[in-house]
Design a protein around this motif. Structure first.
Motif, PDB file in Angstrom:
ATOM      1  N   LEU B 652       0.872  -1.172   0.000  1.00  7.65           N
ATOM      2  CA  LEU B 652       0.000   0.000   0.000  1.00  7.65           C
ATOM      3  C   LEU B 652       0.901   1.211   0.000  1.00  7.65           C
ATOM      4  CD1 LEU B 652      -2.845   1.105   0.083  1.00  7.65           C
ATOM      5  CD2 LEU B 652      -2.747   1.070   2.572  1.00  7.65           C
ATOM      6  N   LYS B 653       0.816   1.937  -1.090  1.00 10.74           N
ATOM      7  CA  LYS B 653       1.716   3.085  -1.184  1.00 10.74           C
ATOM      8  C   LYS B 653       0.996   4.251  -1.827  1.00 10.74           C
ATOM      9  CE  LYS B 653       5.792   4.165  -3.695  1.00 10.74           C
ATOM     10  NZ  LYS B 653       6.550   3.499  -4.700  1.00 10.74           N
ATOM     11  N   LEU B 654       1.207   5.431  -1.248  1.00 13.99           N
ATOM     12  CA  LEU B 654       0.646   6.641  -1.830  1.00 13.99           C
ATOM     13  C   LEU B 654       1.771   7.470  -2.429  1.00 13.99           C
ATOM     14  CD1 LEU B 654      -1.691   7.741   1.092  1.00 13.99           C
ATOM     15  CD2 LEU B 654      -2.375   6.658  -1.045  1.00 13.99           C
ATOM     16  N   ARG B 655       1.475   8.114  -3.579  1.00 15.23           N
ATOM     17  CA  ARG B 655       2.510   8.926  -4.201  1.00 15.23           C
ATOM     18  C   ARG B 655       1.893  10.219  -4.714  1.00 15.23           C
ATOM     19  NH1 ARG B 655       2.463   6.993  -8.958  1.00 15.23           N
ATOM     20  NH2 ARG B 655       1.444   4.963  -8.962  1.00 15.23           N
ATOM     21  N   GLY B 656       2.701  11.247  -4.757  1.00 17.07           N
ATOM     22  CA  GLY B 656       2.233  12.498  -5.365  1.00 17.07           C
ATOM     23  C   GLY B 656       3.424  13.232  -5.941  1.00 17.07           C
ATOM     24  N   SER B 657       3.181  14.007  -6.964  1.00 15.39           N
ATOM     25  CA  SER B 657       4.307  14.762  -7.521  1.00 15.39           C
ATOM     26  C   SER B 657       3.809  16.001  -8.217  1.00 15.39           C
ATOM     27  CB  SER B 657       5.096  13.909  -8.514  1.00 15.39           C
ATOM     28  OG  SER B 657       4.372  13.784  -9.720  1.00 15.39           O
ATOM     29  N   TYR B 658       4.699  16.946  -8.374  1.00 13.28           N
ATOM     30  CA  TYR B 658       4.407  18.205  -9.058  1.00 13.28           C
ATOM     31  C   TYR B 658       5.670  18.637  -9.765  1.00 13.28           C
ATOM     32  CZ  TYR B 658       3.697  23.168  -9.814  1.00 13.28           C
ATOM     33  OH  TYR B 658       3.608  24.405 -10.395  1.00 13.28           O
ATOM     34  N   GLY B 659       5.537  19.101 -10.998  1.00 10.27           N
ATOM     35  CA  GLY B 659       6.758  19.517 -11.658  1.00 10.27           C
ATOM     36  C   GLY B 659       6.526  20.260 -12.957  1.00 10.27           C
ATOM     37  N   VAL B 660       7.577  20.883 -13.423  1.00 11.04           N
ATOM     38  CA  VAL B 660       7.546  21.656 -14.664  1.00 11.04           C
ATOM     39  C   VAL B 660       8.625  21.135 -15.592  1.00 11.04           C
ATOM     40  CG1 VAL B 660       7.838  23.932 -15.673  1.00 11.04           C
ATOM     41  CG2 VAL B 660       6.759  23.704 -13.447  1.00 11.04           C
ATOM     42  N   THR B 661       8.211  20.719 -16.777  1.00 11.67           N
ATOM     43  CA  THR B 661       9.191  20.285 -17.779  1.00 11.67           C
ATOM     44  C   THR B 661       9.066  21.198 -18.999  1.00 11.67           C
ATOM     45  OG1 THR B 661       7.559  18.690 -18.530  1.00 11.67           O
ATOM     46  CG2 THR B 661       9.279  17.881 -17.071  1.00 11.67           C
ATOM     47  N   GLY B 662       9.658  20.806 -20.106  1.00 12.40           N
ATOM     48  CA  GLY B 662       9.635  21.699 -21.264  1.00 12.40           C
ATOM     49  C   GLY B 662       9.469  20.956 -22.569  1.00 12.40           C
ATOM     50  N   ASN B 663       9.074  21.668 -23.599  1.00 11.81           N
ATOM     51  CA  ASN B 663       8.941  21.094 -24.938  1.00 11.81           C
ATOM     52  C   ASN B 663       9.601  22.039 -25.923  1.00 11.81           C
ATOM     53  OD1 ASN B 663       8.196  19.234 -26.814  1.00 11.81           O
ATOM     54  ND2 ASN B 663       6.070  19.878 -26.945  1.00 11.81           N
ATOM     55  N   THR B 664      10.562  21.536 -26.653  1.00  9.38           N
ATOM     56  CA  THR B 664      11.397  22.388 -27.506  1.00  9.38           C
ATOM     57  C   THR B 664      10.777  22.589 -28.879  1.00  9.38           C
ATOM     58  OG1 THR B 664      13.250  21.430 -26.355  1.00  9.38           O
ATOM     59  CG2 THR B 664      13.753  22.585 -28.369  1.00  9.38           C
ATOM     60  N   PRO B 665      10.892  23.804 -29.455  1.00  9.30           N
ATOM     61  CA  PRO B 665      10.376  24.017 -30.808  1.00  9.30           C
ATOM     62  C   PRO B 665      11.067  23.102 -31.805  1.00  9.30           C
ATOM     63  CG  PRO B 665      11.605  25.930 -30.054  1.00  9.30           C
ATOM     64  CD  PRO B 665      11.468  25.033 -28.891  1.00  9.30           C
ATOM     65  N   PRO B 666      10.347  22.712 -32.850  1.00  8.05           N
ATOM     66  CA  PRO B 666      10.896  21.729 -33.777  1.00  8.05           C
ATOM     67  C   PRO B 666      12.005  22.279 -34.665  1.00  8.05           C
ATOM     68  CG  PRO B 666       8.729  22.432 -34.503  1.00  8.05           C
ATOM     69  CD  PRO B 666       8.955  23.078 -33.177  1.00  8.05           C
ATOM     70  N   GLY B 667      11.837  23.489 -35.206  1.00  9.45           N
ATOM     71  CA  GLY B 667      12.831  23.995 -36.142  1.00  9.45           C
ATOM     72  C   GLY B 667      14.075  24.442 -35.396  1.00  9.45           C
ATOM     73  N   ASP B 668      15.163  24.476 -36.111  1.00 14.11           N
ATOM     74  CA  ASP B 668      16.402  24.883 -35.456  1.00 14.11           C
ATOM     75  C   ASP B 668      16.571  26.392 -35.385  1.00 14.11           C
ATOM     76  OD1 ASP B 668      18.426  22.119 -36.747  1.00 14.11           O
ATOM     77  OD2 ASP B 668      17.164  22.308 -34.981  1.00 14.11           O
ATOM     78  N   TYR B 669      15.907  27.129 -36.288  1.00 17.62           N
ATOM     79  CA  TYR B 669      16.180  28.570 -36.373  1.00 17.62           C
ATOM     80  C   TYR B 669      14.887  29.381 -36.299  1.00 17.62           C
ATOM     81  CZ  TYR B 669      20.376  26.432 -38.300  1.00 17.62           C
ATOM     82  OH  TYR B 669      21.468  25.639 -38.509  1.00 17.62           O
ATOM     83  N   ALA B 670      13.864  28.827 -35.633  1.00 25.44           N
ATOM     84  CA  ALA B 670      12.545  29.443 -35.700  1.00 25.44           C
ATOM     85  C   ALA B 670      12.492  30.835 -35.092  1.00 25.44           C
ATOM     86  CB  ALA B 670      11.537  28.542 -34.992  1.00 25.44           C
ATOM     87  N   HIS B 671      13.479  31.197 -34.271  1.00 22.59           N
ATOM     88  CA  HIS B 671      13.391  32.486 -33.574  1.00 22.59           C
ATOM     89  C   HIS B 671      14.015  33.642 -34.348  1.00 22.59           C
ATOM     90  CE1 HIS B 671      17.694  32.263 -32.337  1.00 22.59           C
ATOM     91  NE2 HIS B 671      17.469  31.002 -32.598  1.00 22.59           N
ATOM     92  N   LEU B 672      14.633  33.340 -35.493  1.00 16.70           N
ATOM     93  CA  LEU B 672      15.321  34.399 -36.229  1.00 16.70           C
ATOM     94  C   LEU B 672      14.431  35.006 -37.300  1.00 16.70           C
ATOM     95  CD1 LEU B 672      18.758  32.661 -36.793  1.00 16.70           C
ATOM     96  CD2 LEU B 672      18.262  34.536 -35.250  1.00 16.70           C
ATOM     97  N   ASP B 673      14.720  36.259 -37.682  1.00 15.23           N
ATOM     98  CA  ASP B 673      14.037  36.843 -38.830  1.00 15.23           C
ATOM     99  C   ASP B 673      14.885  36.525 -40.056  1.00 15.23           C
ATOM    100  OD1 ASP B 673      15.211  40.260 -39.001  1.00 15.23           O
ATOM    101  OD2 ASP B 673      16.162  38.489 -38.129  1.00 15.23           O
ATOM    102  N   LEU B 674      14.294  35.832 -40.963  1.00 14.23           N
ATOM    103  CA  LEU B 674      15.107  35.297 -42.038  1.00 14.23           C
ATOM    104  C   LEU B 674      14.602  35.671 -43.408  1.00 14.23           C
ATOM    105  CD1 LEU B 674      15.500  31.648 -40.738  1.00 14.23           C
ATOM    106  CD2 LEU B 674      17.137  33.507 -40.564  1.00 14.23           C
ATOM    107  N   TYR B 675      15.539  35.899 -44.303  1.00 10.52           N
ATOM    108  CA  TYR B 675      15.238  35.940 -45.723  1.00 10.52           C
ATOM    109  C   TYR B 675      15.780  34.631 -46.283  1.00 10.52           C
ATOM    110  CZ  TYR B 675      13.629  40.718 -46.618  1.00 10.52           C
ATOM    111  OH  TYR B 675      12.885  41.859 -46.689  1.00 10.52           O
TER     112      TYR B 675
END
Lengths: 500, 1029
Positions: B652-675
């Motif tokens: 008989l065991k009780l468990r609980g958890s709380y946390g924050v993880t992350g998910n990365t954008p797929p493209g490698d250069y999505a944050h740049l302004d590009l031509y």
């Protein structure tokens, strides 16, 4: 001893961890940042080329063609299809057709591209910069002119009082504007073209904009606006500039297979969108719907309509028959089958006789490659003729119409004159029919019909006809003369009002 | 079971060795003499078989050894000593060392499943100590289905894990969703961790176990890439003792499953078409005659015929019909031509063994599957070797090498689509039996598209090959008794080549003399993970933790070339005449991370864990380059409490958890302004503005709360229930911009989606006598809701719409209202306003007037699996079922095949039982009247084609027979088992399409839950044998 070891290892780790942070700034291998683009002449030139490629893109070029020509009485579709071109063809528009969404987006992306150079380029620096800025004014004008004709009512309906498209002359990405009136859009188009005529020279090849290109477009803009003085003036200027010449009758059949551009002088093409082998769109090309040699790269489903052929067949020696190619039935050995009267039998697709359209095929011997012609000299003669009639000088029209007809191999009694009207009573009908014959399949017919307040009559076989019907008629007052603003655009910009 | 090196288990030993040191010292100084002699004996397990590798030690003293391959040991010990025997998974035993011996011991397996060891990524823990939510799938449970894909084998095996295959083609991929989808544009696949290092891949036969980490406490240590859960794969390792050789081979046949989707045969199609075209002719004929009567009031038959001919209309009905269909229809079965019975051949050989210092595992697997669709097959060869060596008491080195080679053949002829669209009235063969050449100019070929794939199939090619090489080197250094340092490094290289040839003799190839396409791809990836691992105990307090840093670099490049004009039979770029196009991409990304995890437990009753990870990535905008991810977890093992004494409840065991993880954008250069500089006009290179800059672009942040309880009853029932809520914030969305601005989207972190649900896993040993029966059941219930969008503006996604307050995958389309009884026209719902301004719902036959409405979601109500294992004497029977319930699936095939005549030149599907077609006024029918060229757009997308995608599938049934010991001993083998197994034999569903299993991925802006023509999954029957030497 162990402690020292540990310390050394720990230090090494911390060092390597922190030193790595800087190298997280990675630049892509195949793109430039906008800083690199807007601050140099080379960058602005690259950006201008980028705007031309937006227009060359099938999202713009192909849709431009289909949204205009497929709605005309020159074409007949031999099957139903899942593509949204079907709705452009049968006038049963939806507000979420892929082709209207694409051309709206691509058009404005190109307008943005032009606005960047107009904003950042400084005129007066040198000839090269002037030419560059002038080209962008031309492109911005052409793009607005194209889009307003799809989504705004014809200017001649009500002098441009109805709603057109959004006017965009800056690079602000956050502003939301309502639709401007059609007349405001035309005002911008005219002013942009006049500016570009001032800035540009006359030397650049005909795949780019130059002075006479802008004049030719301006003559068409004025014609569509009902400003016949202006249309006449600029068509006349282009003809008298002696920069262009009609391609000879002997070379007429192969006209569209020769790519524009190059150094050759006195071509007939004033402005064409150059496609290279790399740009061959295969089954996604304009030509693929009009003609197929049989392979999988092309469909060959859209044919010259029965009513167009009737007009063309008035004179079987009309050289423009080269662009309408019947597909004859062949027997096992490849010989053409003949019917009881000795005439060749035209093959059918789904019950519709096959008459391929050849204006978009075989450039450089590649079946589906073509560089669509936007402006050519023949149009200038026909514009000048129509303007003259509308200005009350119908006699001037004969010379221009007959020039075109002579080039098409017609002579003697096959030419028009005051005494030889061949059954026509109104000279305007003569010019409009000649315009239809000459500029067929070049994305003009739909606009020519509706701006002249006529009805589009499609009383010929094709899948535009519902089951059991024999004709489809669209009066110029119909709301379906123009397309719905794409629904996705209304969702984002609530200031836009939808067409009825 | 693997021997584990977790320091945590060494704590009691560590304390004892300190004591030992003191005792020995005392003994030495006191000069007391002892009587020591050699003690020998044998250790056996509960079945009487010898147990090698058992650790035999002297209690409270130094000295120890291990049993050999025959279970025997030999050890110097004092008579007063106590010998301890321990082996993982078995209860420890102690006997007195007094006397001469032999000292024979029989060990009993550990009844408590809680002592099972679970690899949770960076560390290994005992199941009793885990406070997070994990599901473990062992190798034998994994390997029931015959496939070469680990993900495919996971389907239905772990609660909350939804696995769906895109296609049944051998070698094709699958998508995995853990606890629902929480993102729109970033990746939704879980992170793969092989042998403790992020990334890597493993052949299914080399896998020891797979653990799915589901909540933040479990995944927190993976930081910015753990948002979708983590799949931890542990590969096999050798065991000290006799060298084991295992052979497993199976061979069987595959047949394509068709689902409930069938198209018409020749006569049925003729009857259907004839009905439509007769009505069409009648209408046209009367319209023309009426027109003629305008000028000639009473036309004669000749005049009528002349007029009809001038309008290109046949003069008689049979003449008109002749243009569309044959008099006597042929009955070609295209599906039969496109599909065949394929085979699967799976051969695996592994060798493992070792001694106290060195252990090794070598695994080889050859997998060969011939697909059920013509021209498709897949071959793969995988080689793995895992080597572990204790250099001395302080240093241990591990090296792993995995090499995989695949070769895939795809169908180059379009057989799949044509198997359904081609008309049965066509004969694909010439008179001499050879395939017929058919192109757009071929007369007498019925159908909208003039294609005959048997001809094309002879000449065209479409294949690819791939190589995947990964090398791991891990060095562990024991700094002190309670602290060690490990550096794990992996270098992976992949190469791929794809080739497509359109032969000059085929219709497509004729246009440009044939076309050859080559695409080369290359990736490499390097990751180094350097961790300190510490464990210490004070009385009943036990502490352990890891801390360290990781660095990862990923790189890819590729080249694509197309040339035209190539002589038939040739296949190299040199042989092409014209270079048609050349393209190639290149990309790089880097990650730097620091991580820390701490575990505390008090007397194995109270547990707490905390994890922290700092990630910095080149994919994030310059303002938000690094982020901190954290989690907390706590647990209470009630069963270990002194006050808790129960015969019935063993866990008989009780468990609980709380946390924050992350998910990365797929493209490698999505944050740049590009031509983007990949365009040209007139031969001059140009660049066009591609994206707006966003220096604030950063990862998405899922926040997870999890509460769970583990209950064990009677030592036979094991139940885990988890309730969770995961809110994905800062979703990366392409915020739509007004296209008039020149950009129609801007990539930003906006939006939030919440997933809530319950995961249940139940394992029971129902019967344990001579006839054994055990069951494993899991079910995942997940509810999804969009919480925030930019300015609460809806986002259109194909046939779905993302809207605040609704499921992420909500269908938004016109709502079908059936068929108008009076005229057979289609009906949709629409909202009208009456004279007083009030709105009311009614129906309309004008498709453009129909409203768009929310008509259901493609997210299932629940998913799960049920496995049953029976064994009696030497026989065993396993059956595994997986089920999905409550998803609404859009059958896009019906737009073409159930189109009421809109595509009269394609074949049509047969009406399912319960469907009916309108024919005359008064008919109450499900389907509108069939009209040539379509009935009022009745086949346009609407809820008409939205169906219940629930299904139950018998994924695997295996019957096995193990040879008795007597026989195997005679053969000098250690184990022989024969089995016959069937995959995907039965699927129960109401779905009218081929397969209700929908792809879970979206491409760009398309909806999730659309099913069309897909390569069908195979029903397989295999025979096989496992032999252990």
């Amino acid at each position: 001893m162990i402690k020292k070891y540990k310390l050394a290892v720990a230090l090494l780790l911390i060092l390597s961890a922190t030193s790595c942070k800087d190298s997280l700034d990675l630049k892509p291998y195949n793109a430039l940042t906008s800083d690199q683009v807007v601050n140099t002449v080379e960058g602005l030139t690259a950006a201008t080329i980028g705007t031309y490629t937006y227009i060359k893109d099938s999202y713009y070029m192909r849709n431009y063609h289909m949204l205009s020509e497929y709605a005309s009485d020159n074409v007949s579709l031999s099957g139903t299809t899942t593509g949204p071109l079907f709705y452009a063809y049968n006038y049963r528009h939806l507000d979420n057709m892929g082709n209207t969404e694409q051309i709206w987006r691509k058009g404005y992306q190109a307008i943005y591209g032009a606005n960047v150079v107009i904003e950042k380029g400084v005129p007066g620096e040198n000839l090269e910069m002037n030419q560059l800025i002038g080209e962008n004014y031309f492109l911005r004008a052409m793009l607005h002119f194209d889009l307003v004709r799809f989504f705004g009512r014809p200017y001649t309906d009500d002098n441009g009082e109805s709603l057109g498209i959004v006017l965009k002359t800056n690079t602000d990405v956050n502003e939301l504007n309502p639709r401007a009136k059609v007349k405001d859009i035309y005002a911008l188009v005219v002013s942009d073209l006049l500016k570009s005529i001032e800035l540009m020279g006359s030397t650049k090849s005909n795949i780019f904009a130059s002075k006479e290109v802008a004049m030719a477009l301006l003559s068409r803009v004025y014609l569509y606006m009902g400003n016949y003085e202006g249309a006449h003036e600029y068509a006349d200027k282009v003809i008298k500039s002696n920069r262009y010449a009609l391609v000879g009758s002997a070379n007429l059949a192969s006209y569209y297979t020769v790519a524009p551009g190059g150094d050759q002088k006195m071509q007939e093409t004033i402005f064409g969108i150059k496609h290279d082998a790399k740009d061959d769109r295969g089954d996604n090309s304009i030509g693929s719907m009009y003609f197929t040699a049989g392979g999988d790269n092309s469909y060959g489903e859209m044919y010259a309509s029965q009513s167009y052929r009737k007009l063309l067949d008035k004179f079987p020696n009309d050289l423009r028959h080269a662009f309408v190619r019947p597909n004859y039935e062949k027997d096992k050995d490849g010989n053409i089958k003949l019917d009881g009267n000795g005439n060749p039998i035209v093959a059918k697709r789904n019950g519709y006789p096959i008459y391929y359209v050849m204006k978009y095929s075989y450039q450089d011997n590649i079946e589906t490659l073509s560089s669509p012609v936007i402006l050519r000299l023949a149009e200038m003669y026909l514009t000048r003729a129509e303007a003259a009639i509308k200005l009350g000088r119908p006699d001037e029209a004969f010379a221009d119409v007959n020039l075109i007809r002579e080039r098409a191999g017609l002579k003697g009694q096959e030419l028009f004159s005051a005494s030889n009207m061949m059954g026509y009573t109104d000279m305007l009908d003569v010019v409009l029919d000649e315009r239809r014959l000459e500029l067929s399949f070049e994305a003009q017919r739909k606009f020519d019909v509706f701006r002249n307040k006529r009805t589009m009559v499609r009383d010929y076989p094709g899948t535009h006809l519902p089951s059991g019907q024999i004709t489809q008629e669209i009066p110029y007052t119909s709301p379906r003369v123009i397309y719905y603003i794409p629904r996705s655009e209304l969702t984002v910009n609530p200031k836009l009002i939808q067409n009825p | 079971m693997t021997k584990n090196y977790n320091l945590f288990n060494w704590i009691p030993y560590l304390r004892k060795s300190l004591m030992t040191l003191i005792l020995v010292a005392l003994a030495v100084f006191s000069g007391m003499s002892q009587t020591t002699s050699v003690k020998t004996g044998k250790v056996i397990d509960e079945t009487g078989l010898p147990l090698p590798g058992v650790s035999v030690k002297i209690k409270n003293a130094a000295g120890g050894t291990m049993t050999d391959g025959d279970g025997k040991f030999s050890l110097n010990a004092d008579d007063k000593a106590i010998l301890t025997f321990s082996y993982l998974g078995y209860d420890m035993q102690e006997i007195s060392a007094a006397g001469k011996g032999p000292f024979n011991v029989s060990l009993k397996p550990n009844q408590n499943l809680m002592d099972e060891v679970v690899v949770v990524g960076y560390v290994t823990k005992n199941k009793s100590q885990i406070v997070s939510s994990v599901s473990t799938v062992s190798a034998d449970k994994l390997l029931d289905v015959t496939s070469n894909s680990t993900s495919a084998m996971l389907q239905g095996k772990a609660s909350g894990v939804n696995v769906s295959s895109v296609s049944g083609q051998p070698g094709s991929g699958t998508s995995i969703r853990v606890r629902g989808t929480g993102t729109l544009s970033s990746g939704s696949e879980p992170l793969m961790v092989v042998d403790g290092v992020i990334g890597g891949s493993a052949n299914p036969r080399d896998i020891e176990s797979v653990t799915v980490l589901k909540d933040a406490a479990a995944t927190g240590l993976y930081g910015s890439r753990a948002a979708n859960g983590v799949l931890v794969i542990t590969t096999k390792q050798g065991k000290a003792g006799k060298t084991k050789i295992d052979y497993s081979g199976s061979f069987g046949v595959n047949n394509a499953s068709e689902g409930n989707f069938k198209v018409m045969n020749g006569q049925q199609l003729r009857d259907y078409s004839s009905y439509m075209y007769t009505n069409d002719y009648t209408g046209k004929r009367s319209a023309y005659i009426k027109e003629l009567q305008g000028t000639i009031p009473n036309p004669t038959e000749q005049q009528i015929n002349d007029y009809l001919t001038s309008k290109d209309l046949a003069t008689t009905l049979p003449g008109y019909l002749n243009g569309f269909m044959p008099e006597t229809p042929l009955n070609t079965d295209w599906r039969d031509l496109a599909f065949r019975q394929g085979y699967t051949n799976n051969q695996a050989l592994s060798i493992s063994g070792g001694d106290e210092k060195t252990r090794f595992y070598i695994g080889t697997n050859y997998y060969d599957e011939q697909g059920t669709l013509v021209n498709t097959d897949y071959k793969s060869f995988n080689f793995r070797t895992n080597l572990e060596h204790k250099i001395n008491d302080r240093f241990k080195v591990t090296a792993r090498l995995n090499a995989g080679f695949t070769k895939t053949n795809n169908d180059p002829s379009g057989a799949l689509g044509q198997s359904y669209t081609n008309s049965p009235w066509n004969n694909p063969l010439n008179a001499d039996g050879s395939p017929r050449y058919v192109d757009a100019n071929t007369p007498n070929w019925y159908g909208r598209d003039k294609n005959n794939f048997p001809f094309v199939s002879q000449y065209n090619r479409d294949n690819s090959r791939g190589q995947n090489l990964a090398a791991d080197v891990k060095l562990e250094y024991k700094i002190t008794d309670w602290l060690n340092f490990a550096t794990s490094n992996r270098y992976t290289v992949t190469n791929s080549r794809a080739e497509r040839l359109i032969d000059a003799r085929t219709p497509a190839g004729k246009t440009n003399g044939g076309e050859l396409y080559n695409a080369y791809g290359y990736t490499n990836s390097f990751i180094t993970s350097n961790l300190f691992n510490a464990a210490h105990s004070f009385g009943k307090h036990n502490l352990s933790g890891i801390a360290g840093f990781e660095y990862q670099k990923n790189y890819s490049d590729g080249l694509i070339g197309t040339g035209t004009g190539i002589f038939p039979e040739l296949g190299a770029m040199d042989a092409t005449a014209v270079m048609k196009s050349l393209a190639g991409a290149r990309s790089m990304s880097k990650f730097v991370s620091q991580l820390f995890m701490g575990d505390y437990n008090y007397d194995n009753r109270y547990f707490a864990t905390v994890s922290l990870r700092n990630d910095a990535s080149s994919k994030f905008g310059s303002n938000k380059r690094s982020g901190l991810f954290y989690s907390f977890g706590a647990g209470w093992n009630i069963a270990n409490e002194s006050f808790f004494k129960s015969e019935i409840v063993n866990t008989l065991k009780l468990r609980g958890s709380y946390g924050v993880t992350g998910n990365t954008p797929p493209g490698d250069y999505a944050h740049l302004d590009l031509y983007m500089a990949n365009v040209q006009y007139g031969g001059i290179p140009g660049a066009f503005p591609r994206s707006l800059p966003n220096p604030n672009l950063t990862w998405e942040t899922p926040t997870t709360i999890n509460a769970g309880v583990d209950i064990g009853l009677f030592n036979r029932i094991d139940l885990s229930v988890d309730a969770y809520q995961r809110t994905n914030k800062d979703l990366i969305l392409d915020r739509p911009l007004a296209s008039e601005t020149g950009f129609y989207y801007s990539t930003e972190n906006i939006g939030s989606v919440r997933n809530r649900g319950v995961d249940i896993e139940l394992n029971t040993k129902n019967l344990t006598g001579e006839f054994k029966w055990s069951t494993s059941f899991n079910i995942g219930i997940n509810r999804n809701k969009v919480m925030i969008l930019h300015k609460d503006e809806d986002i259109d996604r194909g046939y779905q719409r993302v809207s605040v307050g609704r499921d992420l995958n909500s269908w938004y389309m016109q709502e079908w209202a059936g068929v108008d009884v009076n005229n057979g026209k289609p009906l949709w719902y629409t909202t009208k306003t009456d004279g007083n301004g009030a709105k009311y719902t009614t129906t309309t036959s004008i498709q453009e007037d129909a409203d768009l409405r929310y008509v259901g979601t493609s997210t299932p109500d629940f998913i799960g699996g049920l496995g049953n294992e029976f064994s009696y004497k030497n026989f065993s029977l396993n059956a595994f079922i997986n089920f999905v319930s409550g998803s609404m699936v859009y059958n896009s095939d019906r737009e073409l095949f159930d189109a009421d005549g809109a595509y009269p030149q394609y074949n049509s599907m047969l009406l399912k039982k319960g469907w009916s077609r309108w024919e005359k006024p008064g008919d109450v029918a499900t389907h509108p009247q069939a009209v040539a060229n379509g009935n009022n757009n009745s086949n346009k997308p609407s809820s008409r084609y939205l169906e219940d995608g629930s299904y139950i599938r018998l994924r695997n049934v295996t019957l096995g027979y193990t040879l008795s010991d007597k026989v195997t001993e005679k053969l000098k083998l250690s184990n022989v088992r024969f089995f016959v197994s069937g995959d995907n034999l039965i699927t129960l569903t109401r779905f009218s399409g081929m397969d209700p299993e929908v792809p879970l991925t979206t491409e760009g802006n398309n909806s999730v839950g659309v099913v069309g023509t897909k390569y069908p999954i195979s029903k397989k029957v295999l025979f096989g044998v496992n032999v252990s030497f």
